[in-house]
Design a protein around this motif. Structure first.
Motif, PDB file in Angstrom:
ATOM      1  N   PRO A  50       0.820  -1.220   0.000  1.00  0.00           N
ATOM      2  CA  PRO A  50       0.000   0.000   0.000  1.00  0.00           C
ATOM      3  C   PRO A  50       0.853   1.268   0.000  1.00  0.00           C
ATOM      4  N   ALA A  51       1.982   1.235   0.684  1.00  0.00           N
ATOM      5  CA  ALA A  51       2.859   2.405   0.707  1.00  0.00           C
ATOM      6  C   ALA A  51       3.443   2.657  -0.672  1.00  0.00           C
ATOM      7  N   ILE A  52       3.804   1.605  -1.378  1.00  0.00           N
ATOM      8  CA  ILE A  52       4.360   1.752  -2.732  1.00  0.00           C
ATOM      9  C   ILE A  52       3.315   2.379  -3.655  1.00  0.00           C
ATOM     10  N   ALA A  53       2.066   1.908  -3.559  1.00  0.00           N
ATOM     11  CA  ALA A  53       0.998   2.444  -4.399  1.00  0.00           C
ATOM     12  C   ALA A  53       0.778   3.928  -4.111  1.00  0.00           C
ATOM     13  N   CYS A  54       0.812   4.304  -2.849  1.00  0.00           N
ATOM     14  CA  CYS A  54       0.624   5.702  -2.460  1.00  0.00           C
ATOM     15  C   CYS A  54       1.749   6.569  -3.014  1.00  0.00           C
ATOM     16  N   ILE A  55       2.976   6.097  -2.921  1.00  0.00           N
ATOM     17  CA  ILE A  55       4.121   6.851  -3.433  1.00  0.00           C
ATOM     18  C   ILE A  55       4.007   7.027  -4.944  1.00  0.00           C
ATOM     19  N   ARG A  56       3.618   5.975  -5.644  1.00  0.00           N
ATOM     20  CA  ARG A  56       3.470   6.072  -7.102  1.00  0.00           C
ATOM     21  C   ARG A  56       2.393   7.082  -7.487  1.00  0.00           C
ATOM     22  N   ARG A  57       1.250   7.055  -6.766  1.00  0.00           N
ATOM     23  CA  ARG A  57       0.182   8.008  -7.065  1.00  0.00           C
ATOM     24  C   ARG A  57       0.662   9.434  -6.868  1.00  0.00           C
ATOM     25  N   ARG A  58       1.394   9.669  -5.780  1.00  0.00           N
ATOM     26  CA  ARG A  58       1.888  11.022  -5.511  1.00  0.00           C
ATOM     27  C   ARG A  58       2.876  11.472  -6.580  1.00  0.00           C
ATOM     28  N   ARG A  59       3.735  10.569  -7.001  1.00  0.00           N
ATOM     29  CA  ARG A  59       4.701  10.920  -8.047  1.00  0.00           C
ATOM     30  C   ARG A  59       3.993  11.277  -9.341  1.00  0.00           C
TER      31      ARG A  59
END
Length: 76
Positions: A50-59
């Motif tokens: 979930p943290a990886i998905a959040c980081i990708r969305r923010r990027r």
């Protein structure tokens, strides 16, 4: 063997020497689950999914905003 004589933890190499088998035998036993293990020390470096998905969305959001800003500046 381990550096401390009071240590209850064994490395794979230590376990292999203690049992009298090759290091690879211990490694295979751990991988197939016949030898139980406990990880000591810091957690793995892989962040939870979930943290990886959040980081990708923010990027992606910040990249889109940056592109829009560049496009607007080019036409003004």
């Amino acid at each position: 063997m381990s550096t401390s004589s009071a240590s209850l933890a064994l490395t794979m190499k230590d376990a292999a020497e203690l049992v009298g088998v090759d290091y690879r035998t211990i490694k295979l036993g751990i991988e197939n689950g016949t030898i139980p293990t406990v990880q000591l020390g810091p957690a793995p470096d892989d962040p939870p999914r979930p943290a990886i998905a959040c980081i990708r969305r923010r990027r992606l959001t910040s990249l889109r905003r940056a592109r829009r800003g560049r496009d607007r500046r080019a036409f003004t």
